[in-house]
Design a protein around this motif. Structure first.
Motif, PDB file in Angstrom:
ATOM      1  N   MET A   1      25.390   9.204  13.079  1.00  0.00           N
ATOM      2  CA  MET A   1      24.721   7.897  13.011  1.00  0.00           C
ATOM      3  C   MET A   1      25.421   6.865  13.897  1.00  0.00           C
ATOM      4  O   MET A   1      24.770   6.075  14.585  1.00  0.00           O
ATOM      5  CB  MET A   1      24.617   7.429  11.569  1.00  0.00           C
TER       6      MET A   1
ATOM      7  N   PRO B   1      20.873  12.735   9.192  1.00  0.00           N
ATOM      8  CA  PRO B   1      22.319  12.502   9.083  1.00  0.00           C
ATOM      9  C   PRO B   1      22.685  11.617   7.901  1.00  0.00           C
ATOM     10  O   PRO B   1      23.865  11.511   7.568  1.00  0.00           O
ATOM     11  CB  PRO B   1      22.666  11.831  10.423  1.00  0.00           C
ATOM     12  N   GLU B   2      21.712  11.018   7.260  1.00  0.00           N
ATOM     13  CA  GLU B   2      21.987  10.121   6.134  1.00  0.00           C
ATOM     14  C   GLU B   2      22.574  10.862   4.929  1.00  0.00           C
ATOM     15  O   GLU B   2      23.186  10.237   4.057  1.00  0.00           O
ATOM     16  CB  GLU B   2      20.707   9.387   5.719  1.00  0.00           C
ATOM     17  N   ALA B   3      22.388  12.158   4.821  1.00  0.00           N
ATOM     18  CA  ALA B   3      22.895  12.893   3.667  1.00  0.00           C
ATOM     19  C   ALA B   3      24.253  13.536   3.968  1.00  0.00           C
ATOM     20  O   ALA B   3      24.544  13.884   5.104  1.00  0.00           O
ATOM     21  CB  ALA B   3      21.904  13.980   3.265  1.00  0.00           C
TER      22      ALA B   3
ATOM     23  N   HIS C   1      21.623  18.144   8.862  1.00  0.00           N
ATOM     24  CA  HIS C   1      22.118  16.991   9.619  1.00  0.00           C
ATOM     25  C   HIS C   1      21.261  16.696  10.840  1.00  0.00           C
ATOM     26  O   HIS C   1      21.121  15.537  11.240  1.00  0.00           O
ATOM     27  CB  HIS C   1      23.570  17.218  10.037  1.00  0.00           C
TER      28      HIS C   1
ATOM     29  N   GLY D   1      27.288  13.618   9.206  1.00  0.00           N
ATOM     30  CA  GLY D   1      26.175  12.706   9.451  1.00  0.00           C
ATOM     31  C   GLY D   1      26.643  11.314   9.840  1.00  0.00           C
ATOM     32  O   GLY D   1      25.984  10.627  10.625  1.00  0.00           O
TER      33      GLY D   1
END
Lengths: 283, 283, 283, 283
Positions: D43, A73-75, A69, D39
């Motif tokens: 974001m 953080p997209e995953a 992360h 995540g």
């Protein structure tokens, strides 16, 4: 054996449909990363996300969640000991990848068996790294070999095919592929791809890419391409080509190219390919 | 005493062989990083990876794994309390580094002793930072001193050689080197290298580099160079030179240069050196 | 009240002596960062490291170590519950900073009292953030007020001085400074500095800097300047000026400037100042 | 239905008042991020910080704190199991966001109920992601619907409004908005905004943005705009427009645009908008 060319890449990278959402571009579920090899699954994840997969989830040791992360953080992440949740998550995938940093212990083998058993007729499955060795030493059965990609390096291919390095000729490799029924991406300084109907050789690549993690990144790219693009054989070839194309380009200015540096350039190189794709169609 | 020159760097940075894989470029195992000094081993690792070592594994306190992976998924990690696995991993190395952030407690001493005992006749071993102090206060024996590099700063050299700062003359240093049998990289604002046959002085360096972690980065670079390049004495000299060359270059635009900034530039500066190497040969 | 000018910065940023090592540039020990406000001490640390402090150690909740190392392996960390080790580490400092993200509970108060009691006659001490409020509500004594810098914003200054915001005139502030004996850096959109002998106003600054963490960054910069530069009053003024100078410059292209973006530019702006310093001397 | 234009953005991005401090630009409290979806809240936080919110605090699973701080020390964190501290922190907010990565279990529902009950008449509240689904399946009451923004995608809007995808016409959507009383940001490849008095359509956007996390970033941007700008309806519209404007711009060079790449560009694009705002006024 056909040499891959730039056209094999640009033909695949279609402009995205205007009316689309993240679901349009697939859901990848990646399995790997034990306490020691967590970096491998992180590298695969970065590649899968940056190719443009709609959603990427990672089933890995809890130990790796924070680093993943922190980088990306997209995953999404799932503790790989939560068997029921793992099983549910596998069911939501359009593409599965198992292997990077998975390790070789009994829990790793259980995860592999779970993935093999749960694979559905519509899911593609990429088997990489230690998962290849685990598969080779098990007597597992492939339910949908025609939807499976193995990405061995030469030693792993020996374990999988029984072919010693000196016997890994094109004919022997093709014969081994026939027995398995799956697509084989045989990684070396000139990677070869064996499908049921065709053989391809990747003419690109540079020794600047000979560093740990390069294969994990490639596995993530293949996964991301399978998630988005309809012609699966072409997608695999395009991912292999793109991986080396970026490496060669970066290698012009660097003595060594890191796998994560490849990943960072994926969106830009895919855009260049899309632009050529559009021009070609415009003619 | 010979002054190092750019030629000492460029002669080492050979173009990589086309048919190569990560194994061609060595496997480094780094040991260090306790709960307080974890940053040190992270900095060494970044340097070792970016010099192009084929595979880099880090034996460190579990506490440091997440930060290391967050910065650099390319490296593998192992909890340094897992004695059996540590011992196995040491055996796989072509080059070992022990010391950065290792600390001075009994567990650190045990790890040092394990490394000293396990070193094989083909492995190179770099002993840095607190491992030098630990070695000095133990009555350990070096099995293969001709394959060992110590990288002390002047206080550590005092502990190791028994020479007070004011007695650290070239002749005294050389005499102390003879007794140890190992290569000595004596760090100061003009670093000196003592081998059995030769003495070198590094003419480069800038006070902008006088900041914590610079030595950890240098140790990682020496490790990475030993992993890849066949002439070990030349490799050590080249790593020392490159470290300062990058620091000077970055120092033209910065009042202080961080160790991690040095590491980020390694692949680019090695490429420049390789280009000169090629041209020289072309003549 | 004197307005700070560019000369107040450039006069301080001397070229570093050629024969120097990290010890030449001081050892800073920073105390702060509880479970909620860990980011504050991370931001102070980044500023202290990038100003060029020789060595930076951070005494903070264990919870924050991993994130700090992930961003900045150059700093060392110590779990702030290890009282004996904390006490020893404080003794090694040339400059201390306490406060960023320290919190207001009894453990925070104990740490503050430890720092106040242990301060030696040669150590400078910066008291920031919640440490100011903790000090105000305690009946602590300053052993070496002439080596202490408070960096309150206006509400914290009210707590410390007893002056309500509307009474914070230059004369009242100076009178309160006299009673405390310490240097006061009173932060606002035009920061003022009160020493025993002089008053300064910072003419720079932009509302793009009005975001959480800016003060933590400033505290780290002041700490780093005190660690390196001999004229302490001038060093404090220079750090205040530089912080706003960078903020203004970045603010030309950004609607908001993040504290960590300020820190990243410190080495570059210090180099520019050093270059002017050299030219001025050359005349 | 009005199409948003660049003027809708630039009218909102006023130059900041010279005499300001972080309190001038609001305090946002964000709630979300469980063990799997951490995540998402990271974001959102990056977006809220980079829009220029004065202070940003994040109530999330402890598991996520380290990654969040590693990326962004500017934000504060609070373990979401500490109910009393959570409740106190909610009370300090000028804007609240709940939902990104919140999950759907009973603890998530409790947090949502706490936020709904505690909302004061002056606080704005953004309800995103799983919080929309949780709200839909509860029989909760909105205390201040006129200060609430829902940001559903089409499936979430179905759950919230009861309108199946094929029935989500402008008229039906507007009627559903009337019943709820809150502002609706209905995300799709052409996002629509429904307020009590007006309907807006966002003409921008690119399929390069169709990737996981884009909505979390948008939610954070809306939150940050509500924190700073006085005209709330205009602020929501401006945030929606800016999000797509950045995405389109980045999409010219990238086949896929990551949500965190959008966030990184926010300060620069807001500055461009502010410059146009100034010029327009200058006329």
């Amino acid at each position: 054996m056909k040499d891959l060319t730039r056209d094999d890449l640009t033909a695949v990278i279609q402009p995205r449909p205007q009316e689309s959402h993240k679901g349009t571009f697939g859901r990848a579920v990646l399995v790997g990363g034990n306490a020691t090899y967590g970096g491998a699954i992180i590298m695969s994840t970065e590649a899968a996300v940056r190719t443009g997969t709609g959603l990427v989830s990672v089933i890995t040791a809890k130990h790796n969640h924070s680093a993943l992360h922190a980088r990306l953080p997209e995953a999404m992440v799932l503790d790989w000991t939560l068997t029921r949740a793992v099983s549910e998550l596998l069911g939501t995938a359009t593409v599965l990848l198992i292997g990077p940093g998975l390790g070789l212990d009994s829990h790793s083998q259980q995860l592999l068996q779970l993935v093999l058993q749960q694979q559905t007729s519509t899911q593609w499955l990429v088997i990489d790294g230690s998962a290849i060795s685990l598969f080779a030493q098990s007597d597992s059965h492939l339910n949908y070999p025609e939807h499976i990609v193995f990405t061995p390096h030469q030693m792993e291919w020996q374990r999988l095919s029984g072919l010693k390095l000196t016997h890994q000729t094109i004919d022997n490799n093709q014969a081994a592929q026939k027995k398995l029924g799956a697509t084989i991406v045989l990684k070396s300084h000139r990677t070869e791809i064996y499908t049921t109907n065709e053989q391809y050789r990747n003419p690109l690549g540079t020794p600047a890419m000979a560093t740990g993690g390069m294969g994990d990144t490639l596995a993530g790219m293949i996964t991301g391409f399978l998630a988005q693009f309809p012609d699966k054989e072409a997608a695999i070839c395009a991912a292999v080509y793109l991986h080396s194309q970026i490496g060669e380009e970066l290698g012009k200015k660097r003595y060594v190219v890191l796998p994560t540096e490849i990943s960072q350039q994926i969106p830009r190189f895919m855009k260049l390919a899309e632009n050529i794709n559009k021009k070609t169609k415009g003619k």
